[in-house]
Every structure is written in structure tokens, then in C-alpha cells.
Design an enzyme around this catalytic site. Structure first.
Site, PDB file in Angstrom:
ATOM      1  N   ARG A   1      30.687  36.474  26.301  1.00 35.90           N
ATOM      2  CA  ARG A   1      31.363  35.746  27.276  1.00 35.90           C
ATOM      3  C   ARG A   1      30.459  35.084  28.027  1.00 35.90           C
ATOM      4  O   ARG A   1      30.756  33.989  28.615  1.00 35.90           O
ATOM      5  CB  ARG A   1      32.231  37.040  27.878  1.00 35.90           C
ATOM      6  CG  ARG A   1      33.059  36.470  29.092  1.00 35.90           C
ATOM      7  CD  ARG A   1      34.251  36.032  29.000  1.00 35.90           C
ATOM      8  NE  ARG A   1      35.250  36.360  28.092  1.00 35.90           N
ATOM      9  CZ  ARG A   1      36.305  37.244  28.369  1.00 35.90           C
ATOM     10  NH1 ARG A   1      36.446  37.718  29.605  1.00 35.90           N
ATOM     11  NH2 ARG A   1      37.095  37.442  27.622  1.00 35.90           N
TER      12      ARG A   1
ATOM     13  N   LYS B   1      48.147  55.422  35.258  1.00 40.18           N
ATOM     14  CA  LYS B   1      47.597  55.732  33.891  1.00 40.18           C
ATOM     15  C   LYS B   1      47.504  57.246  33.526  1.00 40.18           C
ATOM     16  O   LYS B   1      47.217  58.268  34.383  1.00 40.18           O
ATOM     17  CB  LYS B   1      46.051  55.196  34.195  1.00 40.18           C
ATOM     18  CG  LYS B   1      45.355  54.694  33.255  1.00 40.18           C
ATOM     19  CD  LYS B   1      44.065  54.025  33.490  1.00 40.18           C
ATOM     20  CE  LYS B   1      43.604  53.151  32.106  1.00 40.18           C
ATOM     21  NZ  LYS B   1      42.439  52.211  32.772  1.00 40.18           N
TER      22      LYS B   1
ATOM     23  N   GLU C   1      31.549  39.246  33.370  1.00 43.97           N
ATOM     24  CA  GLU C   1      30.012  39.167  32.759  1.00 43.97           C
ATOM     25  C   GLU C   1      29.538  38.033  33.086  1.00 43.97           C
ATOM     26  O   GLU C   1      28.244  37.919  33.374  1.00 43.97           O
ATOM     27  CB  GLU C   1      30.365  39.392  31.190  1.00 43.97           C
ATOM     28  CG  GLU C   1      30.731  40.592  30.575  1.00 43.97           C
ATOM     29  CD  GLU C   1      32.202  41.088  30.937  1.00 43.97           C
ATOM     30  OE1 GLU C   1      33.063  40.102  31.071  1.00 43.97           O
ATOM     31  OE2 GLU C   1      32.422  42.056  30.679  1.00 43.97           O
TER      32      GLU C   1
HETATM   33  C1  LIG Z   1      35.360  41.192  28.568  1.00 38.83           C
HETATM   34  C2  LIG Z   1      35.376  42.581  28.631  1.00 38.83           C
HETATM   35  N1  LIG Z   1      34.559  43.288  29.514  1.00 38.83           N
HETATM   36  C3  LIG Z   1      34.964  44.523  29.261  1.00 38.83           C
HETATM   37  C4  LIG Z   1      35.877  45.237  28.798  1.00 38.83           C
HETATM   38  C5  LIG Z   1      36.035  46.868  28.746  1.00 38.83           C
HETATM   39  N2  LIG Z   1      37.520  47.039  29.082  1.00 38.83           N
HETATM   40  C6  LIG Z   1      38.392  47.551  28.499  1.00 38.83           C
HETATM   41  S1  LIG Z   1      39.637  47.753  29.187  1.00 38.83           S
HETATM   42  C7  LIG Z   1      38.958  47.631  30.483  1.00 38.83           C
HETATM   43  C8  LIG Z   1      39.821  48.101  31.832  1.00 38.83           C
HETATM   44  C9  LIG Z   1      41.006  47.213  31.879  1.00 38.83           C
HETATM   45  O1  LIG Z   1      41.686  47.798  32.976  1.00 38.83           O
HETATM   46  P1  LIG Z   1      42.982  47.040  33.466  1.00 38.83           P
HETATM   47  O2  LIG Z   1      43.391  45.661  32.771  1.00 38.83           O
HETATM   48  O3  LIG Z   1      43.386  47.335  34.759  1.00 38.83           O
HETATM   49  O4  LIG Z   1      43.949  47.777  32.580  1.00 38.83           O
HETATM   50  P2  LIG Z   1      44.312  49.507  32.251  1.00 38.83           P
HETATM   51  O5  LIG Z   1      43.407  49.824  31.189  1.00 38.83           O
HETATM   52  O6  LIG Z   1      44.149  49.925  33.393  1.00 38.83           O
HETATM   53  O7  LIG Z   1      45.872  49.604  31.858  1.00 38.83           O
HETATM   54  C10 LIG Z   1      37.608  47.242  30.444  1.00 38.83           C
HETATM   55  C11 LIG Z   1      36.765  46.963  31.578  1.00 38.83           C
HETATM   56  C12 LIG Z   1      36.618  44.416  27.992  1.00 38.83           C
HETATM   57  N3  LIG Z   1      37.547  44.957  26.916  1.00 38.83           N
HETATM   58  N4  LIG Z   1      36.331  43.117  27.931  1.00 38.83           N
END
Ligand SMILES: Cc1ncc(C[n+]2csc(CCOP(=O)(O)OP(=O)(O)O)c2C)c(N)n1
Length: 662
Positions: free
Chosen positions: A416, A301, A388
């Protein structure tokens, strides 16, 4: 000097470049991301991590015929740059500009919209099933992060995958980070998997194999070798159980991909996600597989930007920054605190006094302010991952054992867990406290992230106590009050800086269902307008009242505090008293607070006209600032004043009521 990026607008241009040229393109894209987002901010870190992957996808597959489905889709900026949106790239997340997520209405290359995590595998599988059903041959490629595997929906999709289709390509983009560090057993499992020497060897063998192939007809050769050369090896190793004793690495053994394989999904990895030729070859290989496959790639990242590599959480998504140093502007002295910080700090204070309180976050320790509890009392803090539904039912379970969980989830993500709120919390009348951050607009993110529906979806459930503080001090009071209730309690407050009122040393108990009269009528023979401003909209109500007073109106301002139970007597009294009632809410009008007031007036026979100010029955777009959207949709002092005056333009003076306030 001209750049390859200047020549690339569409996927077909990517296909024309050689691998070394594409490697240069990758560097240019990184520069464009870093410089292009500096002014307005955005999801820089995740996008810097998928540059090679995205280029490889467009080199190997044929979008839009082939479908890419991105989980959350905050990492589609590179995809946007390569699919006809380069010229508009620097408008991203701004008014009238590109959306920050995949959006079907924005481009035919955005095959599925998202913004909430965990949906990609299900959506992609649905597309694959539809393709099989209609007998076409496009590829469906699903790109999901390691944190998507903390989400139940991803597992529901995997459970169903191999039974549904034979042709499916999943790309597990593993950077070890959610927004914060990824948590839980799956994250531990992936970590073990990537350190397993056996799989590293297998991946190396694969790498050697594809690198040795003569250039030119790679796809053809891979097709030939795919099943013969690797099927056996992959499956053979994959299905061998790894003995914990034999291969203990000091952390409970190495992982084995048996997990994927037992689900009928072939596993290939770990693969260096920044090695462009390798990723291209791997995707060519995957294209030939006649079996669902997951390619586990390792990425960083923030790759290519020192500041982002050092602070992956901060650079996951941020506002403006310095493109050279990564520094972000200092907060101006005197700026009010953020609501999320007030919530987190108040929770710590409450936890110090009340040993039954615990805090729960679904992968958002910083965004919700739960990080304060994590630091102060780690034993009272739970991060359950992007889960969630689990967070809510987990809280319900704790509540049955005498604890009072405080669940902090953004309003939009709590949607959700709707059934869990109904079935597990409200139906059993459990005393769980929900702190709903981002209730209101999330302007740059747009419709996936606006939290505009929670009043409607909560107020229909029995047992609910639902509140909206007018300022940060009242937020603390509401949290304190919620901790004394024996019912589910929901507190909604917006994103960003609070109102700037001082916080009392100790929060005070509020009477449930009692509104606050901020300003009563002057009884000065002028036309009476009662303004009910919910939550921080009370500031708008007060400003509008000031202007209306200057224009000859007698205004009362009420802070409703509770959307359930409503303060019946206060609404009724002021409803009867006024010639006109105005309700103002940072929420959709449909079923919201103003609707609750109308229901009450109808029951109580209050016939005073009501103007409801709030969001319309449509999904509201993204914009640079929330003020722009509020102005556009009429959540502004000017509109309130104009609507009130227009109402009276049609009403003869004799309609004026002069009833004393009790
Ligand atoms: C249902 C939901 N909960 C929380 C989030 C907030 N959120 C956005 S991106 C993320 C992390 C995603 O991590 P990953 O899938 O590993 O992708 P990366 O950003 O590391 O590429 C979170 C928790 C969301 N988008 N949707």
C-alpha cells in the site's frame, strides 16, 4: 429439532422468514459460527458482531443485483452462509474450501474482493457511479468498520462521494475495535458521537417512529415519510454546531455528525446493530433516501460468545479453539518462538541501548510483535492506525530529525505504501528500518495476505539494503545491523514459528552484502551443485543438500542473507565452481532473488545453469497449511532433488567441472 438455518440457503429464503423467525435464525447462525470455526479457526469475533446486520441486508436488499461491499471483508462469513455456501461453510480457509474473504470468483454475491482495509468506500462509490452512468437502479451498500476510518482511502472516497452520486448507503459498523483497540482522533470522535445525548435522542425518535408504523407496508410508508419526516430533523440537527462549552462532557465536548453532513452525507445513528427489527427498518428507510447516507450502527465484536467478548483482540482472528470455553491449545513445550515475538523482544533490547530507535505499527501491535515495545517503552511506540502510507512518511519525517524508526508492517500491507517507500524514504536515502512480517505465505488467508512480492518491488530502488534472515538469531543480527546503517533497510521474515536456533546473548554486526557459506564443496570428484537458500528456505537447501549428497552429489549451501546488495563475489565464485546452481526463495520467481542472481551471472559471464525454485507468476490460493502449498508448487526438498537429478540426466559426465574453491 429443525432449525431455520436448515431452510435457508439463499437470500430469497431470508426474505420469506418473519422478523421473529429471523431473530431465531440469528441465534442459530451464531452457534454455527462458534461451532463451525472451532476446528480450523477464522475471524470469529467480527462475524459474531454482524449477524443481525447481514440478515437485515439480505432481508431488505436483493443481492446479487444490489451490491454489498465489505471493507476488509473478513466479516463476510454470515453473508456466505446466506448466499448458497452454507454446505461448504466448514471448509472455510482450508485447502479447496471457501476463502475467508469476499471473492468475486467464488460467488456472484461477492461483488468486490478484499482482504486489505480501507478499500470499500472507493469501490462502492465506483459501482454507484457506474450504475448512475448506465442508468440502472440497483443499490450499493458499503459496510465499513470504525477502524476503516483510520485509513486515508476512506476519506478520499468520502471527499468525492456527494459530488459523484445521490444514491449511496454506507454502514459504519462501530465496535470500537480495530484488531487491537482502535486508536486516534477519529475513534475518539466516534466515541463522542455515540455518547451525544442529542443524537441518541434523535435515534430514539427515529426508532419510535419506525416502531409505530403499522406493519405491512413499511417500505412504502418510510418512502413517504423519509424526506418529509426526517430529512429536516436529521439535517437540522446535523448542521448545528455543538458548542464545546455548552455541552462539555468532561472529555472535550460531545461529537456532532457535522463531519459527515459537511461532506454532503446524511448521518443517522447511533443505532443498536443487534436490534434486528430496527436495523431492518433503518435499511428500508435508507433505501428511500435520495441522498448519500451513513448509518452508524453499534455492534459488539464477539457478541454471543463469552470468551470472544472478553478478549476481542484474540478472537478477531484465531486458530482452533474450544467451542464451549474458547480456550486455545497450549503451545507445546519446545516449540520455537514466533518470528514476530523475536522481532518485538529484540526491538526492546535495541531500544534500551539506542535512544534514537522508535517503533511504528499500522494497527498491528500484536501481529508484528510491536506490543512488546508498547509495554516496555510506551513513549517510543506509535500506533498510527490502518495507515501504512502515513506510517512510512511519518517514519521518514522522524528520520530527518535524527531518529531511527523501525516500521513493522506485514509484507502484503506494505505494498500500500509503495510510493512512500520510493519518494519519501529511498529517494532521500533515509535510515528507516522496515521489519516485513508475513513475508512468504499466509496460508489460511490466501492471496490477499501472502507476502510474495517484496524482493521484486524493493530491489529496483536505489539505496535499499534488503535482507532475509535464515533464522531468528539472524533476524536479531539483521535488526542490530540495520540500526547502524545510513540507508533504508528492509528485513523480510515469515509468519509463524522460527527455526528453533538459540539466540545469542547479544546480536552481532553483519557485513552488508556478505553471504554466509554454510557448507562448501567437498571436492570429492562428484558433480557440484551450489544451493542458495534465501531466508528460512536455507533449511530446505540444507535438507536437499543432505539428500543429494546421499545420491552422489557434492553440494555447497549458501545463505545469501542480502538480496540487495547481493554478495557478488560469493555468487560468482560458487556460480563458476558449480555445475548447477539452485536458488530457493519464498517469493515469486518474477523479479525475485533468483532473478537477481541471473542478472549478476549475465553481467559476470557465469554460464552455469540455474534452477530457480520459488512461487510462479500467478496468485496463489489459500490452503490449510503452508506445507501443502509448498508441496503443490514445488518448494519442497523432493522437488529440488528431483529437479537437480533431472538436470543431470541430460548432461554427459564430461561436463563435470573440478575447480578448487578459493
Ligand atoms: C491495509 C491493511 N492493513 C492492516 C490490515 C489488518 N487488519 C485486518 S482487519 C483490521 C481491523 C479492522 O477493524 P474494523 O474495520 O473496525 O472492523 P472490525 O474487525 O472491527 O469489524 C486490520 C487492522 C488489513 N487488513 N489491511
Amino acid at each position: 429439532m429443525s432449525r431455520y438455518l436448515d431452510m435457508v440457503d439463499e437470500p430469497e429464503h431470508v426474505k420469506k422468514l418473519t422478523v421473529p423467525q429471523l431473530q431465531e435464525l440469528a441465534g442459530e447462525i451464531r452457534t454455527e459460527l462458534i461451532e463451525g470455526l472451532a476446528k480450523g479457526g477464522g475471524h470469529l469475533g467480527p462475524n459474531l458482531g454482524v449477524v443481525e446486520l447481514t440478515i437485515a441486508l439480505h432481508k431488505v436488499f436483493n443481492s446479487p443485483k444490489d451490491k454489498f461491499v465489505w471493507d476488509v471483508s473478513h466479516q463476510v462469513y454470515v453473508h456466505k452462509l446466506l448466499t448458497g455456501r452454507k454446505k461448504r461453510f466448514r471448509t472455510i480457509r482450508q485447502t479447496g474450501g471457501l476463502n475467508g474473504f469476499a471473492l468475486r470468483s467464488e460467488s456472484e454475491h461477492d461483488s468486490f474482493g478484499a482482504g486489505h482495509a480501507g478499500t470499500a468506500l472507493s469501490a462502492a462509490l465506483g459501482m454507484a457511479a457506474a450504475r448512475d452512468k448506465r442508468g440502472t437502479n440497483e443499490h450499493v451498500v458499503c459496510i465499513f468498520g470504525d477502524a476503516a476510518l483510520t485509513n486515508g482511502i476512506s476519506f478520499e472516497a468520502m471527499n468525492n462521494l456527494a459530488h459523484t452520486t445521490k444514491k449511496f448507503i454506507g454502514i459504519l459498523n462501530d465496535n470500537e475495535w480495530s484488531i487491537a483497540k482502535n486508536v486516534g482522533a477519529i475513534s475518539g470522535y466516534l466515541n463522542k458521537l455515540i455518547t451525544n445525548p442529542r443524537y441518541n435522542q434523535l435515534a430514539k425518535d427515529f426508532e419510535g417512529f419506525v416502531r409505530r408504523l403499522p406493519k405491512g407496508d413499511l417500505a412504502l410508508k418510510l418512502a413517504h415519510r423519509a424526506e418529509g419526516g426526517f430529512k429536516g430533523a436529521l439535517t437540522g440537527v446535523g448542521l448545528q454546531q455543538v458548542s464545546r462549552d455548552a455541552e462539555a462532557d468532561g472529555r472535550g465536548g460531545y461529537g456532532s455528525p457535522v463531519f459527515f453532513e459537511e461532506m454532503g452525507i446524511r448521518y443517522l445513528g447511533p443505532i443498536n446493530g443487534h436490534d434486528l427489527p430496527l436495523i431492518i427498518s433503518t435499511l428500508e428507510f435508507a433505501k428511500q433516501c435520495d441522498h448519500p447516507i451513513v448509518i452508524h450502527i453499534l455492534t459488539q465484536k464477539g457478541k454471543g460468545f463469552e470468551a470472544a467478548l472478553k478478549q476481542p483482540e484474540k478472537f478477531h482472528g484465531l486458530g482452533p479453539y474450544n467451542a464451549l470455553t474458547g480456550e486455545t491449545p497450549a503451545v507445546k513445550p519446545g516449540t520455537p518462538p514466533m518470528y514476530q515475538d523475536v522481532m518485538g523482544q529484540t526491538l526492546v533490547k535495541l531500544c534500551q541501548k539506542n535512544t534514537n530507535l522508535v517503533g511504528i505499527t499500522a494497527a498491528m501491535p500484536t501481529g508484528t510483535g510491536m506490543k512488546y515495545l508498547e509495554k516496555a517503552m510506551p513513549e517510543r511506540y506509535y500506533d498510527v492506525g490502518i495507515a501504512e502510507e502515513h506510517a512510512v512518511i511519518f517514519a521518514a519525517g522522524m528520520a530527518t530529525m535524527g531518529y531511527r524508526p523501525v516500521v513493522a508492517i506485514y509484507s502484503t500491507f506494505l505494498q500500500r505504501a509503495y510510493d512512500c517507500i520510493h519518494h519519501d524514504i529511498c529517494l532521500q536515502d533515509l535510515p528507516v528500518i522496515f521489519c516485513m512480517d508475513r513475508a512468504g505465505l499466509s496460508a489460511n488467508d490466501g492471496p490477499t495476505h501472502h507476502g510474495l512480492f517484496d524482493i521484486s518491488f524493493l530491489r529496483c530502488f536505489p539505496n535499499v539494503v534488503a535482507m532475509a534472515p535464515a533464522n531468528e538469531d539472524e533476524l536479531a543480527d539483521m535488526m542490530f545491523t540495520a540500526a547502524t546503517l545510513n540507508h533504508p533497510a528492509f528485513i523480510r521474515y515469515p509468519r509463524g514459528t522460527a527455526e528453533g536456533v538459540p539466540l545469542k546473548a547479544e546480536p552481532q554486526l553483519l557485513e552488508v552484502g556478505r553471504a554466509q557459506v554454510v557448507q562448501t564443496f567437498a571436492n570429492n570428484q562428484k558433480r557440484k551443485v551450489a544451493l542458495f537458500g534465501l531466508g528460512p528456505m536455507n533449511t530446505l537447501a540444507r535438507k536437499a543438500a543432505g539428500q543429494l549428497a546421499a545420491e552422489g552429489f557434492d553440494c555447497a549451501v549458501i545463505n545469501p542473507r542480502f538480496t540487495k546488495p547481493l554478495d557478488g563475489p560469493a555468487h560468482e565464485t560458487y556460480g563458476h565452481e558449480a555445475e548447477l546452481v539452485v536458488t530457493i526463495e519464498d517469493h515469486v520467481l518474477m523479479g525475485g532473488y533468483g532473478s537477481a542472481v541471473l542478472e549478476l551471472f549475465s553481467e559476470k559471464g557465469v554460464t552455469t545453469p540455474v534452477i530457480r525454485i520459488g512461487w510462479p507468476d500467478q496468485f496463489v490460493e489459500h490452503a490449510t497449511t503452508q506445507d501443502e502449498l509448498r508441496a503443490k508448487y514445488g518448494l519442497s526438498v523432493e522437488n529440488i532433488v528431483a529437479r537437480v537429478k533431472a538436470q543431470f540426466d541430460d548432461v554427459p559426465v564430461k561436463a563435470t567441472k573440478l575447480i578448487a574453491v578459493a
